[in-house]
Motif scaffolding. Structure first.
Motif, PDB file in Angstrom:
ATOM      1  N   THR A  18       0.836  -1.212   0.000  1.00 14.29           N
ATOM      2  CA  THR A  18       0.000   0.000   0.000  1.00 14.29           C
ATOM      3  C   THR A  18       0.865   1.254   0.000  1.00 14.29           C
ATOM      4  OG1 THR A  18      -1.786  -1.139   1.171  1.00 14.29           O
ATOM      5  CG2 THR A  18      -1.759   1.266   1.276  1.00 14.29           C
ATOM      6  N   ALA A  19       1.914   1.259   0.827  1.00 13.02           N
ATOM      7  CA  ALA A  19       2.799   2.423   0.895  1.00 13.02           C
ATOM      8  C   ALA A  19       3.515   2.658  -0.429  1.00 13.02           C
ATOM      9  CB  ALA A  19       3.818   2.241   2.019  1.00 13.02           C
ATOM     10  N   ALA A  20       3.961   1.582  -1.074  1.00 15.26           N
ATOM     11  CA  ALA A  20       4.668   1.711  -2.347  1.00 15.26           C
ATOM     12  C   ALA A  20       3.753   2.283  -3.423  1.00 15.26           C
ATOM     13  CB  ALA A  20       5.219   0.357  -2.775  1.00 15.26           C
ATOM     14  N   LEU A  21       2.505   1.850  -3.439  1.00 16.66           N
ATOM     15  CA  LEU A  21       1.552   2.370  -4.426  1.00 16.66           C
ATOM     16  C   LEU A  21       1.295   3.862  -4.206  1.00 16.66           C
ATOM     17  CD1 LEU A  21      -1.028  -0.575  -4.564  1.00 16.66           C
ATOM     18  CD2 LEU A  21       0.540   0.156  -6.394  1.00 16.66           C
ATOM     19  N   GLU A  22       1.208   4.271  -2.928  1.00 15.95           N
ATOM     20  CA  GLU A  22       0.965   5.675  -2.624  1.00 15.95           C
ATOM     21  C   GLU A  22       2.160   6.549  -2.999  1.00 15.95           C
ATOM     22  OE1 GLU A  22       0.056   5.750   1.495  1.00 15.95           O
ATOM     23  OE2 GLU A  22      -2.000   5.018   1.258  1.00 15.95           O
ATOM     24  N   MET A  23       3.384   6.026  -2.819  1.00 20.37           N
ATOM     25  CA  MET A  23       4.583   6.827  -3.015  1.00 20.37           C
ATOM     26  C   MET A  23       5.090   6.798  -4.449  1.00 20.37           C
ATOM     27  SD  MET A  23       6.536   5.823   0.541  1.00 20.37           S
ATOM     28  CE  MET A  23       7.762   7.106   0.392  1.00 20.37           C
ATOM     29  N   GLY A  24       4.765   5.755  -5.171  1.00 21.89           N
ATOM     30  CA  GLY A  24       5.192   5.666  -6.560  1.00 21.89           C
ATOM     31  C   GLY A  24       6.494   4.910  -6.713  1.00 21.89           C
ATOM     32  N   PRO A  25       6.754   4.350  -7.927  1.00 21.50           N
ATOM     33  CA  PRO A  25       7.964   3.550  -8.171  1.00 21.50           C
ATOM     34  C   PRO A  25       9.234   4.345  -7.891  1.00 21.50           C
ATOM     35  CG  PRO A  25       6.403   3.335  -9.980  1.00 21.50           C
ATOM     36  CD  PRO A  25       5.884   4.443  -9.106  1.00 21.50           C
ATOM     37  N   GLY A  26      10.219   3.674  -7.325  1.00 19.32           N
ATOM     38  CA  GLY A  26      11.516   4.278  -7.067  1.00 19.32           C
ATOM     39  C   GLY A  26      11.664   4.961  -5.733  1.00 19.32           C
ATOM     40  N   SER A  27      10.542   5.307  -5.080  1.00 19.25           N
ATOM     41  CA  SER A  27      10.615   5.979  -3.776  1.00 19.25           C
ATOM     42  C   SER A  27      10.952   4.975  -2.671  1.00 19.25           C
ATOM     43  CB  SER A  27       9.287   6.651  -3.451  1.00 19.25           C
ATOM     44  OG  SER A  27       8.984   7.648  -4.395  1.00 19.25           O
ATOM     45  N   TRP A  28      11.731   5.430  -1.713  1.00 17.26           N
ATOM     46  CA  TRP A  28      12.061   4.582  -0.578  1.00 17.26           C
ATOM     47  C   TRP A  28      10.822   4.369   0.295  1.00 17.26           C
ATOM     48  CZ3 TRP A  28      16.421   2.013   1.254  1.00 17.26           C
ATOM     49  CH2 TRP A  28      17.593   2.178   0.518  1.00 17.26           C
ATOM     50  N   VAL A  29      10.616   3.129   0.714  1.00 18.89           N
ATOM     51  CA  VAL A  29       9.602   2.803   1.712  1.00 18.89           C
ATOM     52  C   VAL A  29      10.357   2.400   2.981  1.00 18.89           C
ATOM     53  CG1 VAL A  29       7.701   1.280   2.362  1.00 18.89           C
ATOM     54  CG2 VAL A  29       7.942   2.042  -0.023  1.00 18.89           C
ATOM     55  N   VAL A  30      10.230   3.204   3.996  1.00 24.57           N
ATOM     56  CA  VAL A  30      10.949   2.955   5.250  1.00 24.57           C
ATOM     57  C   VAL A  30       9.922   2.810   6.365  1.00 24.57           C
ATOM     58  CG1 VAL A  30      12.717   3.794   6.843  1.00 24.57           C
ATOM     59  CG2 VAL A  30      12.875   4.351   4.401  1.00 24.57           C
ATOM     60  N   GLY A  31      10.060   1.756   7.150  1.00 23.53           N
ATOM     61  CA  GLY A  31       9.122   1.508   8.246  1.00 23.53           C
ATOM     62  C   GLY A  31       9.839   1.051   9.491  1.00 23.53           C
ATOM     63  N   ARG A  32       9.086   0.992  10.566  1.00 24.37           N
ATOM     64  CA  ARG A  32       9.670   0.553  11.836  1.00 24.37           C
ATOM     65  C   ARG A  32       8.582  -0.048  12.717  1.00 24.37           C
ATOM     66  NH1 ARG A  32      14.394   3.183  15.400  1.00 24.37           N
ATOM     67  NH2 ARG A  32      14.290   1.751  17.161  1.00 24.37           N
ATOM     68  N   GLY A  33       8.991  -1.029  13.539  1.00 20.84           N
ATOM     69  CA  GLY A  33       8.087  -1.508  14.569  1.00 20.84           C
ATOM     70  C   GLY A  33       7.741  -2.983  14.514  1.00 20.84           C
ATOM     71  N   TRP A  34       8.152  -3.715  13.468  1.00 26.13           N
ATOM     72  CA  TRP A  34       7.777  -5.122  13.391  1.00 26.13           C
ATOM     73  C   TRP A  34       8.520  -5.946  14.443  1.00 26.13           C
ATOM     74  CZ3 TRP A  34      11.771  -8.532  12.348  1.00 26.13           C
ATOM     75  CH2 TRP A  34      12.907  -8.023  11.719  1.00 26.13           C
ATOM     76  N   ASP A  35       7.903  -7.052  14.822  1.00 27.19           N
ATOM     77  CA  ASP A  35       8.477  -7.968  15.818  1.00 27.19           C
ATOM     78  C   ASP A  35       8.113  -9.375  15.385  1.00 27.19           C
ATOM     79  OD1 ASP A  35       9.106  -9.578  17.990  1.00 27.19           O
ATOM     80  OD2 ASP A  35       8.434  -8.126  19.487  1.00 27.19           O
ATOM     81  N   GLN A  36       9.095 -10.137  14.944  1.00 30.29           N
ATOM     82  CA  GLN A  36       8.821 -11.472  14.403  1.00 30.29           C
ATOM     83  C   GLN A  36       8.140 -12.376  15.424  1.00 30.29           C
ATOM     84  OE1 GLN A  36      11.763 -10.436  15.324  1.00 30.29           O
ATOM     85  NE2 GLN A  36      12.758 -12.040  16.538  1.00 30.29           N
ATOM     86  N   ASP A  37       8.372 -12.152  16.693  1.00 28.54           N
ATOM     87  CA  ASP A  37       7.760 -13.005  17.714  1.00 28.54           C
ATOM     88  C   ASP A  37       6.290 -12.687  17.936  1.00 28.54           C
ATOM     89  OD1 ASP A  37       9.905 -14.799  18.808  1.00 28.54           O
ATOM     90  OD2 ASP A  37      10.896 -12.871  19.010  1.00 28.54           O
ATOM     91  N   LYS A  38       5.814 -11.581  17.358  1.00 31.53           N
ATOM     92  CA  LYS A  38       4.403 -11.242  17.462  1.00 31.53           C
ATOM     93  C   LYS A  38       3.670 -11.506  16.145  1.00 31.53           C
ATOM     94  CE  LYS A  38       5.131  -7.874  21.149  1.00 31.53           C
ATOM     95  NZ  LYS A  38       4.999  -6.461  21.597  1.00 31.53           N
TER      96      LYS A  38
ATOM     97  N   PRO B 114       8.380  -4.583  -5.709  1.00 29.10           N
ATOM     98  CA  PRO B 114       9.562  -4.883  -6.531  1.00 29.10           C
ATOM     99  C   PRO B 114      10.218  -3.645  -7.135  1.00 29.10           C
ATOM    100  CG  PRO B 114       7.536  -5.453  -7.692  1.00 29.10           C
ATOM    101  CD  PRO B 114       7.144  -5.123  -6.293  1.00 29.10           C
ATOM    102  N   GLU B 115       9.479  -2.530  -7.241  1.00 30.76           N
ATOM    103  CA  GLU B 115      10.010  -1.333  -7.887  1.00 30.76           C
ATOM    104  C   GLU B 115      10.476  -0.279  -6.888  1.00 30.76           C
ATOM    105  OE1 GLU B 115      10.439  -1.268 -11.114  1.00 30.76           O
ATOM    106  OE2 GLU B 115       9.550  -3.277 -11.216  1.00 30.76           O
ATOM    107  N   ASN B 116      10.406  -0.597  -5.610  1.00 32.76           N
ATOM    108  CA  ASN B 116      10.791   0.378  -4.570  1.00 32.76           C
ATOM    109  C   ASN B 116      11.858  -0.206  -3.663  1.00 32.76           C
ATOM    110  OD1 ASN B 116       7.757   0.767  -5.199  1.00 32.76           O
ATOM    111  ND2 ASN B 116       8.337   2.731  -4.292  1.00 32.76           N
TER     112      ASN B 116
END
Length: 545
Positions: free
Chosen positions: A146-166, A183-185
Motif C-alpha cells: 500500500t505504501a509503495a503504491l501511494e509513493m510511486g515507483p523508485g521511492s524509498w519505503v521505510v518503516g519501523r516496529g515489526w516484531d517477528q515473535d508477534k 519490486p520497484e521500490n
C-alpha cells in the motif's frame, strides 16, 4: 488594567482563575543568566519563550495534590529559579508573591525527565510506516504494498516496529517477502528494537550490500549460501538508515517541534537524547536560536564525536553513548548463558577494558559515559569497567541483573537509565530467558542497592509517554495477563516510586507541571489520559502547550 494582569481580571481575593491569560506586550523574559536565551555549564538549554510565556514576578500555587509529598500545600515559583518556597500555604504566603493560582485540587508533579530517548529518530518516526501492530508477514507485505503504491515507483519505503515473535509465522521477514510487495521500490523496515532490519533486493542494491558488505559490517549482513537474506543486524542498521534520503532541514525542524510539543503535553521538561550525531545537534541548536526548543535538552553523542563537536554545539553535550551489546528481541543482548529459545548467547560489543578506556577519554573532555547494556554479561562488563577506571558510568537499560550483579550495584552505586514499558512490549521475554526472567527489569531490587534509577522511554522503540512507563512499573503486566507478571510481581513499584524515577528532584524542583487529574491514576486508561494543563519551566509558564 496592567498588561501583566489576567485578561479576565483578579477576584477580590487576589486569586486568578486557572484559565487566565496574560498580555506580554513590551515585556522580556528574565532568566538566571540574563534575558531570554541561555545555557548552563551542564548543557541545559532553554529557548526564548517570551512570545508564549506569562511573567508576573513570583507566583503562589495553592489547592493542589503533590504526589511526591502530601505535606506540601503550596509552592512559590520565581522566574529563572523555579520553586523558591514549598510547604504550608501560610509559609508560602509570607513571601508575598505577586499573584496566586488556585489549582482546583489538581495533581501537581515536578517537570518530568526522559533520561533515554532518541530525539531525531523519534521525529523521523512520524514519517515512517508504522508496523508495531502487524501480526503476520502477509500483513506486513500488505502494508508495504500500500505504501509503495501511494509513493510511486523508485521511492524509498521505510518503516519501523515489526516484531517477528508477534507474527503468526514466528520468523524474520526476508528480502523476497518485500520484493513480492514492492519490486520497484527500495524497502527498509527496522525491527521495533532498532537492532535489526530487513531490506529488499532493490534496497540492498542501492546500499551496495547485495554482493559484499564493507569490512566494518562483516557478520552484520546475514547471508545464506553467500546470498543476503535481507536481514541486517546491529551496526548495519544505522549504517543503512544513514544512506536513506532524509527530509530537508526545514521539514526536520518541523518534525522536531512536534516531538517537543508532544513531550510538553505529557509534562516532560528535560530530555537526554542518546547516540546523537552532528545533524541532530545542529537542528537542536537551530530550534534553540529560534526560541522553539521549550525544554531542556542534553545530548549523549556517538563515540566518534568525542573531541570533534564544533564549539558552538558543545554546550548541548552532556556525555558519550556506547554499546556493550544488542537487544533481547534480536537475540543480540550478551548473556552469560545461552538463550532459553536459541543456541546462542548474544554478542558482546565491548569488553570491560575497552569501556574503561572510553570512560577515561570521555572524562578528559569533561563528559560522562553512558553504556547500553541489556544482557547480564554486558551489564557485568560495564560494572567491571567502573572498577577498572574508577569512574562513574551510566548503565543504559541494565535489563538483566541477577543477585550477584545486584551486589555489584550495591558496591558501586551507578546511575541506571531504565525503560519500564519494555515490561509490556517484551511479551516473549519468558521464552528468551526462562527462569532468569525473575531478574529482568528488576527496578525494586535495583533501587534497594542505593543506585540511582532514571525512568525513560527509549523512544521511538517505545512510546515516549512517561505515564505509560509508570503504569508498566506499577502493574508489571498483571492486568494484561503477561507471563512476566508471575515471575516479577515482587518488583512492582508504587506510583510514588515510579514517578520518582522520572524526576530530577522532588524537593524544590526547577520545573512544575499541573496535570489534568485530581486523583492518582489507577488503570491503564487512567494513565493514558494524563496530560499537562500548565507547565512552569524554571518558574516561567509556557503558554499554550
Amino acid at each position: 488594567m496592567s498588561k501583566l494582569e489576567g485578561s479576565r481580571g483578579k477576584s477580590s481575593s487576589g486569586i486568578l482563575p486557572l484559565s487566565a491569560s496574560f498580555n506580554l506586550t513590551g515585556h522580556r523574559l528574565p532568566c538566571a543568566h540574563g534575558w531570554i536565551n541561555f545555557a548552563d555549564k551542564r548543557g541545559k538549554c532553554f529557548s526564548r519563550l517570551a512570545s508564549r510565556a506569562s511573567v508576573a514576578g513570583e507566583v503562589l500555587l495553592v489547592n493542589f495534590k503533590y504526589l511526591l509529598n502530601e505535606e506540601v500545600e503550596a509552592f512559590v515559583l520565581a522566574p529563572g529559579k523555579g520553586v523558591v518556597c514549598e510547604g504550608s500555604e501560610h509559609k508560602c504566603r509570607s513571601l508575598r508573591p505577586s499573584r496566586t493560582l488556585d489549582l482546583g485540587g489538581r495533581v501537581v508533579v515536578p517537570g518530568l525527565r526522559d533520561a533515554h530517548t532518541h530525539l531525531l529518530p523519534t521525529a523521523l518516526s512520524y514519517r515512517l510506516l508504522d508496523l508495531r501492530r502487524v501480526s503476520s508477514v502477509e500483513e506486513l507485505k500488505g502494508a508495504v504494498r500500500t505504501a509503495a503504491l501511494e509513493m510511486g515507483p523508485g521511492s524509498w519505503v521505510v518503516g519501523r516496529g515489526w516484531d517477528q515473535d508477534k507474527m503468526v509465522e514466528k520468523r524474520y521477514p526476508t528480502r523476497h517477502d518485500l520484493d513480492e510487495a514492492a519490486p520497484e521500490n527500495p524497502v527498509l523496515l527496522v525491527r521495533v528494537c532498532g537492532h535489526a532490519a530487513v531490506a529488499n533486493t532493490k534496497a540492498l542494491e542501492k546500499l551496495g550490500l547485495l554482493f559484499q558488505e564493507p569490512e566494518e559490517l562483516q557478520g552484520m549482513v546475514v547471508r545464506e549460501d553467500g546470498k543476503p537474506t535481507g536481514l541486517l543486524l546491529e551496526d548495519a542498521v544505522p549504517w543503512a538508515l544513514a544512506r536513506v534520503p532524509k527530509p530537508g532541514r526545514a521539514a526536520l525542524k518541523e518534525l522536531l517541534r512536534k516531538v517537543v510539543a508532544e513531550y510538553l503535553r505529557y509534562g516532560v521538561t528535560v530530555v537526554h537524547s542518546m547516540s546523537v550525531d552532528i545533524e541532530e545537534l545542529s537542528l537542536i541548536r537551530g530550534l534553540e536560536l529560534d526560541g522553539e526548543l521549550k525544554l531542556r535538552y542534553e545530548a549523549y553523542v556517538k563515540p566518534e564525536l568525542l573531541g570533534n563537536v564544533p564549539e558552538e554545539l558543545r554546550h548541548l553535550v552532556r556525555g558519550v553513548k556506547a554499546f556493550a551489546d544488542g537487544s533481547f528481541g534480536a537475540r543480540t543482548a550478551a548473556l552469560r548463558e545461552q538463550y532459553s529459545d536459541h543456541p546462542s548467547s548474544g554478542t558482546l560489543l565491548m569488553t570491560a577494558e575497552e569501556i574503561a578506556e572510553l570512560c577515561r577519554a570521555a572524562g578528559s573532555h569533561g563528559l560522562e559515559l553512558a553504556v547500553h547494556a541489556i544482557g547480564d554479561k554486558a551489564v557485568e562488563e560495564v560494572l567491571r569497567a567502573m572498577t577498572i577506571s574508577r569512574g562513574k558510568i551510566r548503565v543504559e537499560h541494565a535489563s538483566l541483573t541477577p543477585p550477584d550483579l545486584l551486589e555489584l550495584f550495591s558496591q558501586l552505586r551507578p546511575t541506571a537509565a531504565v525503560q519500564p514499558h519494555f515490561i509490556l512490549s517484551d511479551t516473549w521475554i519468558v521464552d528468551r530467558l526462562g527462569a532468569r526472567t525473575r531478574w529482568v527489569y528488576a527496578f525494586k531490587s535495583l533501587a534497594r542497592t542505593g543506585s540511582t534509577l532514571m525512568g525513560s522511554s527509549d523512544s521511538p522503540v517505545e512510546p515516549l509517554n512517561p505515564w505509560l512507563g509508570m503504569y508498566a512499573a506499577v502493574h508489571r503486566g498483571e492486568p494484561e495477563g503477561l507471563p512476566i507478571a508471575e515471575f516479577t510481581s515482587s518488583e512492582k513499584l508504587s506510583l510514588r516510586e515510579a514517578l520518582s524515577m522520572y524526576v530530577e528532584r522532588a524537593s524544590r524542583p526547577e520545573d512544575v507541571v499541573v496535570l489534568n487529574i485530581t486523583r492518582e491514576p489507577l488503570s491503564r486508561e487512567d494513565f493514558a489520559r494524563v496530560r499537562a494543563e500548565r507547565v512552569f519551566l524554571k518558574g516561567v509558564e509556557l503558554q499554550p502547550l
